[in-house]
Design an enzyme around this catalytic site. Structure first.
Site: not given
Ligand code: ATP
Length: 341
Positions: A26, A150
């Site tokens: 997203k 989310d």
């Molecule tokens: P948001 O925008 O919801 O805050 P994000 O895109 O910034 O999320 P993610 O890529 O979801 O961040 O990753 C955040 C943390 O979650 C990472 O440090 C990762 O190690 C952990 N994590 C656990 N499961 C997953 C997964 N399936 N995919 C990505 N990261 C994951």
């Protein structure tokens, strides 16, 4: 395959044993923080858009629950949000099932693109199909929101206004045909650290009586009959368009199909607290604008940046220019909601 002992009769189980779900990233066209609750969670108001950049999640029926992810920075097993989503699915449905789940990561990690939430949402949708449980989206969202704010949006997709901590969804029309380039520099940003920086800047979002929620920087987004309403006050950083006027302007423009106004009103409060080690965000944003983007902004808590293009050829050129400079860049398009029921 062992005979299942859950509360569902054998005949309601689906016929599929292996399937693939796309876990779509997203982006946020608008993102503001309006309040910090007593429990420490921040309330937000956001316009979210799902895009075709996606992880590939494969689910196979199995006796045990296992999760493998091919990205070195993402844990497998119980630490993965997808595992917790699957556990919650089996708990809520009362089924004694399992699944072998494999995640091929295409969405940059810790980038503000909700990659983990997208995987968890794909697992809930996928298990619902795999086991033929036919739970409507509202029930899947109820399971998902206990794991991440989310996740309900990632289950439904499309374009939506989200409120609360992000779990309350109000679908909006799509912005129409356009092309995105999503780019990200080397350094990730932790969402918790980004919120801590905003707390510092905005005094933990303590409302000052008679002033705006952000202590005079701008007024709180107000809602009447479920729609946002501009207070008309301007913001010191963007005197041309009132900050909270941007949201109502964007919503109205989505309703009338005026995509130019949608993209002119983009706003993300997290751009105000980008840490010095991620200053690359602004260079990438400028690079996208130089390459012909009609608008460009950081997504979520960053540091991923997206540019909006009218022409696919311009988007491809921008993507290739960034790649040539050694920056992760991917082109994608908006995805419509795909309601399950
Ligand atoms: P948001 O925008 O919801 O805050 P994000 O895109 O910034 O999320 P993610 O890529 O979801 O961040 O990753 C955040 C943390 O979650 C990472 O440090 C990762 O190690 C952990 N994590 C656990 N499961 C997953 C997964 N399936 N995919 C990505 N990261 C994951």
């Amino acid at each position: 395959m062992r005979r299942r002992t859950g509360s569902f009769p054998e005949e309601v189980y689906g016929k599929e044993y292996l399937m693939t779900e796309l876990a779509r990233a997203k982006i946020n066209f608008y993102l503001d923080v309006t309040k910090k609750r007593a429990d420490g969670y921040h309330e937000i108001v956001s316009v979210m858009q799902s895009v075709s950049l996606a992880d590939i999640v494969t689910l196979e029926r199995a006796d045990e629950l296992t999760v493998f992810c091919d990205h070195p920075a993402v844990p497998g097993g119980k630490e993965n949000l997808a595992f917790r989503a699957a556990e919650a699915f089996f708990r809520e449905t009362g089924m004694a099932g399992g699944a072998a789940i494999r995640i091929e990561k295409r969405i940059p990690v810790a980038a503000g693109l909700a990659g983990g939430s997208a995987d968890a949402a794909a697992v809930l949708r996928g298990l619902n199909r795999l086991y033929g449980t036919e739970l409507p989206d509202a029930v899947l969202c109820g399971i998902g929101k206990t794991l991440g704010a989310d996740i309900p949006f990632c289950i439904c997709g499309g374009t939506a206004l989200t409120r609360g901590i992000g779990e309350k969804l109000f679908p909006l029309p799509s912005p129409g045909k356009c092309f995105f380039v999503i780019a990200k520099g080397e350094t990730g940003i932790s969402t918790a650290a980004a919120y801590a920086a905003l707390d510092l800047k905005y005094n933990h979002f303590c409302a000052v009586p008679g002033a705006g929620i952000h202590d005079g920087f701008h007024c709180e987004n107000r809602f009447v009959d479920g729609k946002s309403v501009s207070c008309g006050k301007s913001n010191e950083n963007n005197p041309d368009i009132p900050r909270c006027g941007r949201l109502s302007g964007m919503e109205a423009a989505l309703q009338t199909g005026d995509s130019e106004t949608v993209f002119r009103n983009m706003f993300n409060i997290f751009e105000e607290v980008v840490p010095p080690e991620c200053e690359e965000v602004f260079a990438i944003r400028n690079e996208l604008l130089d390459a012909g983007a009609v608008s460009a902004m950081m997504s979520g808590s960053g540091p991923a940046v997206f540019g909006v293009f009218r022409e696919e050829s311009l988007a491809m050129r921008a993507r290739d220019r960034l790649r040539a400079a050694g920056i992760f860049a991917e082109s994608c398009v908006p995805e419509a909601a795909k309601p399950n029921q």
